[in-house]
Design a protein around this motif. Structure first.
Motif, PDB file in Angstrom:
ATOM      1  N   ILE A  87      27.446  -4.449  11.029  1.00 43.93           N
ATOM      2  CA  ILE A  87      27.853  -3.090  11.389  1.00 43.93           C
ATOM      3  C   ILE A  87      28.742  -3.052  12.630  1.00 43.93           C
ATOM      4  O   ILE A  87      28.771  -3.985  13.421  1.00 43.93           O
ATOM      5  CB  ILE A  87      26.633  -2.168  11.638  1.00 43.93           C
ATOM      6  CG1 ILE A  87      25.829  -2.658  12.848  1.00 43.93           C
ATOM      7  CG2 ILE A  87      25.772  -2.023  10.420  1.00 43.93           C
ATOM      8  CD1 ILE A  87      24.859  -1.630  13.386  1.00 43.93           C
ATOM      9  N   VAL A  88      29.434  -1.928  12.747  1.00 43.52           N
ATOM     10  CA  VAL A  88      30.136  -1.538  13.976  1.00 43.52           C
ATOM     11  C   VAL A  88      29.567  -0.174  14.332  1.00 43.52           C
ATOM     12  O   VAL A  88      29.558   0.743  13.517  1.00 43.52           O
ATOM     13  CB  VAL A  88      31.661  -1.447  13.769  1.00 43.52           C
ATOM     14  CG1 VAL A  88      32.334  -0.888  15.002  1.00 43.52           C
ATOM     15  CG2 VAL A  88      32.238  -2.781  13.393  1.00 43.52           C
ATOM     16  N   LYS A  89      29.057  -0.059  15.544  1.00 41.59           N
ATOM     17  CA  LYS A  89      28.465   1.203  15.993  1.00 41.59           C
ATOM     18  C   LYS A  89      29.101   1.599  17.315  1.00 41.59           C
ATOM     19  O   LYS A  89      29.219   0.782  18.221  1.00 41.59           O
ATOM     20  CB  LYS A  89      26.952   1.052  16.148  1.00 41.59           C
ATOM     21  CG  LYS A  89      26.243   2.337  16.511  1.00 41.59           C
ATOM     22  CD  LYS A  89      24.759   2.247  16.254  1.00 41.59           C
ATOM     23  CE  LYS A  89      24.027   1.799  17.472  1.00 41.59           C
ATOM     24  NZ  LYS A  89      22.566   1.876  17.341  1.00 41.59           N
ATOM     25  N   ILE A  90      29.510   2.857  17.410  1.00 45.29           N
ATOM     26  CA  ILE A  90      30.143   3.383  18.618  1.00 45.29           C
ATOM     27  C   ILE A  90      29.297   4.545  19.128  1.00 45.29           C
ATOM     28  O   ILE A  90      28.962   5.450  18.369  1.00 45.29           O
ATOM     29  CB  ILE A  90      31.587   3.850  18.341  1.00 45.29           C
ATOM     30  CG1 ILE A  90      32.429   2.673  17.873  1.00 45.29           C
ATOM     31  CG2 ILE A  90      32.186   4.509  19.575  1.00 45.29           C
ATOM     32  CD1 ILE A  90      33.795   3.052  17.390  1.00 45.29           C
ATOM     33  N   GLU A 102      28.639   4.998  13.033  1.00 43.35           N
ATOM     34  CA  GLU A 102      28.193   3.686  12.568  1.00 43.35           C
ATOM     35  C   GLU A 102      28.757   3.452  11.172  1.00 43.35           C
ATOM     36  O   GLU A 102      28.745   4.348  10.330  1.00 43.35           O
ATOM     37  CB  GLU A 102      26.669   3.628  12.542  1.00 43.35           C
ATOM     38  CG  GLU A 102      26.116   2.282  12.185  1.00 43.35           C
ATOM     39  CD  GLU A 102      24.603   2.220  12.316  1.00 43.35           C
ATOM     40  OE1 GLU A 102      24.015   1.371  11.640  1.00 43.35           O
ATOM     41  OE2 GLU A 102      24.032   3.011  13.096  1.00 43.35           O
ATOM     42  N   GLU A 103      29.245   2.242  10.958  1.00 47.83           N
ATOM     43  CA  GLU A 103      29.825   1.901   9.659  1.00 47.83           C
ATOM     44  C   GLU A 103      29.661   0.405   9.424  1.00 47.83           C
ATOM     45  O   GLU A 103      29.565  -0.371  10.367  1.00 47.83           O
ATOM     46  CB  GLU A 103      31.308   2.292   9.631  1.00 47.83           C
ATOM     47  CG  GLU A 103      31.942   2.232   8.278  1.00 47.83           C
ATOM     48  CD  GLU A 103      31.266   3.146   7.260  1.00 47.83           C
ATOM     49  OE1 GLU A 103      30.721   2.604   6.275  1.00 47.83           O
ATOM     50  OE2 GLU A 103      31.278   4.368   7.446  1.00 47.83           O
ATOM     51  N   PHE A 104      29.649   0.022   8.155  1.00 47.01           N
ATOM     52  CA  PHE A 104      29.603  -1.395   7.827  1.00 47.01           C
ATOM     53  C   PHE A 104      30.890  -2.072   8.297  1.00 47.01           C
ATOM     54  O   PHE A 104      31.980  -1.527   8.142  1.00 47.01           O
ATOM     55  CB  PHE A 104      29.419  -1.606   6.324  1.00 47.01           C
ATOM     56  CG  PHE A 104      28.064  -1.204   5.832  1.00 47.01           C
ATOM     57  CD1 PHE A 104      26.951  -1.973   6.139  1.00 47.01           C
ATOM     58  CD2 PHE A 104      27.890  -0.057   5.075  1.00 47.01           C
ATOM     59  CE1 PHE A 104      25.690  -1.607   5.693  1.00 47.01           C
ATOM     60  CE2 PHE A 104      26.647   0.314   4.626  1.00 47.01           C
ATOM     61  CZ  PHE A 104      25.542  -0.462   4.933  1.00 47.01           C
ATOM     62  N   THR A 108      35.438  -1.611   7.894  1.00 45.39           N
ATOM     63  CA  THR A 108      36.027  -1.122   9.140  1.00 45.39           C
ATOM     64  C   THR A 108      37.180  -2.013   9.571  1.00 45.39           C
ATOM     65  O   THR A 108      37.111  -3.227   9.473  1.00 45.39           O
ATOM     66  CB  THR A 108      34.953  -1.107  10.257  1.00 45.39           C
ATOM     67  OG1 THR A 108      33.837  -0.351   9.812  1.00 45.39           O
ATOM     68  CG2 THR A 108      35.494  -0.487  11.519  1.00 45.39           C
ATOM     69  N   SER A 109      38.240  -1.371  10.060  1.00 46.69           N
ATOM     70  CA  SER A 109      39.368  -2.120  10.635  1.00 46.69           C
ATOM     71  C   SER A 109      39.594  -1.654  12.066  1.00 46.69           C
ATOM     72  O   SER A 109      39.311  -0.511  12.420  1.00 46.69           O
ATOM     73  CB  SER A 109      40.634  -1.926   9.801  1.00 46.69           C
ATOM     74  OG  SER A 109      41.041  -0.573   9.835  1.00 46.69           O
ATOM     75  N   ARG A 125      38.740   2.195  12.205  1.00 45.10           N
ATOM     76  CA  ARG A 125      39.037   3.043  11.061  1.00 45.10           C
ATOM     77  C   ARG A 125      38.160   2.647   9.888  1.00 45.10           C
ATOM     78  O   ARG A 125      38.024   1.477   9.571  1.00 45.10           O
ATOM     79  CB  ARG A 125      40.504   2.920  10.689  1.00 45.10           C
ATOM     80  CG  ARG A 125      40.868   3.764   9.522  1.00 45.10           C
ATOM     81  CD  ARG A 125      42.325   3.659   9.155  1.00 45.10           C
ATOM     82  NE  ARG A 125      42.622   4.855   8.414  1.00 45.10           N
ATOM     83  CZ  ARG A 125      43.553   5.709   8.705  1.00 45.10           C
ATOM     84  NH1 ARG A 125      44.332   5.477   9.720  1.00 45.10           N
ATOM     85  NH2 ARG A 125      43.736   6.773   7.995  1.00 45.10           N
ATOM     86  N   SER A 126      37.598   3.661   9.257  1.00 45.49           N
ATOM     87  CA  SER A 126      36.822   3.445   8.050  1.00 45.49           C
ATOM     88  C   SER A 126      36.855   4.711   7.215  1.00 45.49           C
ATOM     89  O   SER A 126      36.683   5.811   7.752  1.00 45.49           O
ATOM     90  CB  SER A 126      35.374   3.090   8.390  1.00 45.49           C
ATOM     91  OG  SER A 126      34.630   2.893   7.212  1.00 45.49           O
ATOM     92  N   LYS A 127      37.097   4.548   5.926  1.00 46.95           N
ATOM     93  CA  LYS A 127      37.110   5.666   4.973  1.00 46.95           C
ATOM     94  C   LYS A 127      38.075   6.768   5.406  1.00 46.95           C
ATOM     95  O   LYS A 127      37.784   7.952   5.314  1.00 46.95           O
ATOM     96  CB  LYS A 127      35.702   6.215   4.788  1.00 46.95           C
ATOM     97  CG  LYS A 127      34.730   5.192   4.253  1.00 46.95           C
ATOM     98  CD  LYS A 127      33.345   5.763   4.168  1.00 46.95           C
ATOM     99  CE  LYS A 127      32.369   4.684   3.755  1.00 46.95           C
ATOM    100  NZ  LYS A 127      30.985   5.139   3.816  1.00 46.95           N
TER     101      LYS A 127
END
Length: 161
Positions: A87-90, A102-104, A108-109, A125-127
């Motif tokens: 994950i990436v969590k901000i 939070e996103e996988f 994510t880029s 960036r995600s979705k």
């Protein structure tokens, strides 16, 4: 200010804070010394008969304290970026959590953009949604953040394969 902490083998924490020259007790000492000088001068003029100096000195101090309060509140901003294999969590906020994303990591880029004034904007960036990070950082700190996040992503990608 950018600090990177390796929690364990594949978990990283990147902490972001604005640069602040006055912290803690030094803020109180600075504002107290300005208030002391201003009130002392206003009282001396009041004693010599310039009665309107005292209320305007108080008004001046009220405006000064308000401006410093807003500046100190802004300098308490914090952002935390957790990056792991999965994950990436901000997290964003001042003294409490105000925003969380939070996103996988596979979806994510990490994007680096330059706006019309040639200032760097960093985002995940995600979705189709961009979450900007480090908006309050200066350009030098943004370059450090860019390099740190890029190194973390490269290291996690290497370990994955």
């Amino acid at each position: 200010m950018v600090s990177v902490e390796k929690i364990d083998g594949t978990n990283y924490l990147v902490s972001l804070r604005p640069n602040s020259s006055l912290t803690g007790i030094y803020r109180i000492i600075f504002l107290g010394s300005i208030a002391f000088v201003c009130i002392t001068i206003a009282i001396i003029f009041f004693i010599f008969g310039a009665y309107l100096i005292l209320p305007f000195a108080g008004l001046e101090l009220a405006v000064l304290f308000t401006a410093f309060y807003l500046s100190f509140k802004w300098s308490n901003k914090k952002e935390k970026i957790f990056i792991s294999d999965e994950i990436v969590k901000i997290e964003k906020g001042t003294n409490k959590l105000e925003y969380q994303w939070e996103e996988f990591r596979t979806f994510t880029s990490f994007n680096i953009q330059k706006d019309k004034d040639k200032f760097m904007r960093l985002s995940f960036r995600s979705k189709g949604k961009d979450v900007y990070v480090g908006e309050f950082l200066n350009e030098e700190d943004k370059k450090i953040l860019k390099e740190c996040v890029s190194e973390i992503i490269d290291e996690l990608n290497i370990k994955k394969y």
